[in-house]
Design a protein around this motif. Structure first.
Motif, PDB file in Angstrom:
ATOM      1  N   ARG A 209     -24.788  35.279 -12.774  1.00  0.00           N
ATOM      2  CA  ARG A 209     -24.255  35.163 -14.127  1.00  0.00           C
ATOM      3  C   ARG A 209     -24.916  33.975 -14.819  1.00  0.00           C
ATOM      4  O   ARG A 209     -25.192  32.959 -14.178  1.00  0.00           O
ATOM      5  N   THR A 252     -18.897  37.899 -12.125  1.00  0.00           N
ATOM      6  CA  THR A 252     -20.091  38.331 -12.858  1.00  0.00           C
ATOM      7  C   THR A 252     -19.778  38.694 -14.306  1.00  0.00           C
ATOM      8  O   THR A 252     -20.684  39.013 -15.073  1.00  0.00           O
ATOM      9  N   GLY A 253     -18.516  38.646 -14.691  1.00  0.00           N
ATOM     10  CA  GLY A 253     -18.125  38.906 -16.068  1.00  0.00           C
ATOM     11  C   GLY A 253     -17.595  40.312 -16.263  1.00  0.00           C
ATOM     12  O   GLY A 253     -17.436  41.076 -15.302  1.00  0.00           O
TER      13      GLY A 253
END
Length: 479
Positions: A209, A252-253
């Motif tokens: 990320r 990782t979002g």
């Protein structure tokens, strides 16, 4: 056995048990303590604690605090380690990394050391930011390992993650599944990168990320109830600035947009670490920050520690509260201001409380009066500024009672706004007699007032020329 003799016998046994625990080095359960904030801490020998830019790792009953211990010219001297059961009484343990640990450390800068434990290898792994002693051109991450938490760490060298990424301010994180992560600022601090580590935590496996171009540094990554939080600062050298955070349900979002935490300078500090304090009553999250000595005209070793409890208005948002002192109970897992830290402010004419409309956390949300209740938007922290004035910070938002646009006119709106140094957020508490007081805005000399003396819920607060009306008179009580 008669009760009295039985009780005395039990006390003897308990006393003996405590003695055995003390003699064997097994810690007894820590009692609640009060720490003074924004000071230099001292260890059990009376020496100043040098753990700047550091991190904390709990091993057994002890919290181990690692941090920078520098020379007078700010260059690397040691990574020092201390331990405590109560977060107040710190025992110096060891200089776990020194200039003699490796040739490249003889003349170097080592910043923001963080230690993590690898359950698979049974090794303690330290990550840090490495530079030469003269400049910040290297921008490397460095690694050291030890089989004991406070033993001598073996230096494994320094490198740029994945061979190409600059690496400056740094932190580490171990997820629930044992995966290790390292976070560091890159690209001349323009980017913030999250890396997944190799299985032994000593290398970088992948970039998972990035926040490109956001100019964030001093990262602290933690997880609460399945939600990841990244707390960071801006890049303003040694000077404090607005800390911001983002949250996500996957590392990782997607991550939320950056949002403000604390006041405009994080109470004169920069993020170092967020420490979960777990106990019988739950888990508190404690912000650990540095008020850098360099910003005060000194050196890193003149720095002060600023600690603040974090609060979570929702599952994915946080707020930071500041108190001149903190009550910490590591056994219970609680961190708070001293008793009476939160007050309600009550209008004399109506008996209603100063309130932020709708419980909004936004800048410029209006201050109103409303029937007193238990809402956090009616609870205020009175911060003594030491100059005869106070700030009033709303518990639900962390924002300060403010005269909109710093207006000096009658009828100017009173709102909440991100706390800063403006005199339109500073109030003089002026005795009005009978146990009541007026709140006089420093910038204008005008009083906090309920418009037109209205007594209904929702009536706006304004500033107005001070008079004798009871709609300008207030009393406070503990929330």
């Amino acid at each position: 056995m008669p009760f009295g003799r039985w009780a005395r016998a039990l006390l003897v046994v308990l006393a003996g048990t405590a003695t055995v625990l003390a003699l064997t080095g097994v810690p007894v359960l820590a009692a609640p303590v009060t720490i003074t904030n924004a000071t230099q801490f001292t260890d059990t020998s009376g020496a100043v604690v040098h753990a700047h830019g550091g991190g904390v790792l709990k091993v057994g009953a002890y919290y181990y605090w690692f941090g920078e211990n520098r020379n007078a010219d700010n260059t690397f001297r040691y990574v020092s380690a201390y331990r405590s059961t109560d977060l107040k009484t710190w025992e110096f343990r060891n200089h776990v990394l020194t200039r003699s640990s490796a040739a490249e450390l003889a003349s170097a800068n080592i910043e923001r050391p963080k230690v993590m434990y690898n359950a698979g290898t049974r090794q303690f792994v330290m990550w840090m930011h490495k530079e030469t002693a003269t400049d910040y051109a290297q921008a490397r991450a460095a690694v050291a390992v030890s089989s004991t938490v406070d033993g001598a760490y073996t230096y494994r060298g320094s490198f740029r993650p994945l061979g190409t990424h600059m690496s400056r301010d740094i932190t580490t994180f171990v997820d629930d599944d044992g995966t290790g992560y390292m976070v560091s600022s890159a690209n001349e601090n323009r980017d913030l990168n999250v890396y997944r580590l190799t299985g032994d935590y000593t290398g970088v496996a992948a970039l998972v990320r990035s926040w490109p171009g956001d100019v964030r540094e001093a990262p602290a990554l933690f997880k609460r109830n399945g939600v990841y939080f990244m707390l960071t600062s801006g890049a303003t050298g040694w000077n404090p600035n607005q800390q911001k955070y983002s949250s996500a349900t996957s590392i990782t979002g997607p991550w939320s947009a950056w949002a403000d935490a604390g006041d405009a300078t994080a109470y004169g500090s920069q993020t170092a670490y967020v420490l979960p304090v777990a106990g019988t009553s739950g888990t508190a999250y404690l912000y650990l920050g540095d008020r850098w000595g360099n910003s005060l005209g000194g050196t890193v070793n003149d720095s002060r520690y600023v600690w603040a409890p974090l609060r979570f208005p929702s599952a994915t948002t946080l707020a930071m509260d500041y108190f001149p002192s903190l009550v910490i109970d590591t056994a219970a897992g609680t961190v708070s201001g001293p008793p009476g830290s939160w007050i309600t402010v009550v209008a004399r004419h109506s008996g209603k409380c100063v309130d932020v409309v709708g419980g909004s956390a936004a800048d410029l949300a209006e201050a109103i009066q409303y029937t007193c209740g238990t809402g956090l938007n009616q609870q205020w922290n009175r911060r003594d500024l030491g100059n005869g004035y106070v700030q009033l910070a709303a518990r639900h938002s962390g924002k300060c009672l403010d005269v909109a646009d710093a207006s000096t006119a009658d009828n100017a709106r009173v709102v909440q706004y991100t706390c800063g140094t403006g005199t339109h957020q500073q109030w003089q508490v002026q005795d009005a007699g009978g146990g009541y007081f007026r709140l006089v805005a420093r910038h204008s000399g005008r009083c906090l007032d309920v418009i037109s003396g209205g007594t209904a819920d929702g009536v706006r607060l304004i500033q107005y020329a001070c008079g004798t009306g009871t709609n300008q008179q207030w009393h406070s009580r503990v929330a």
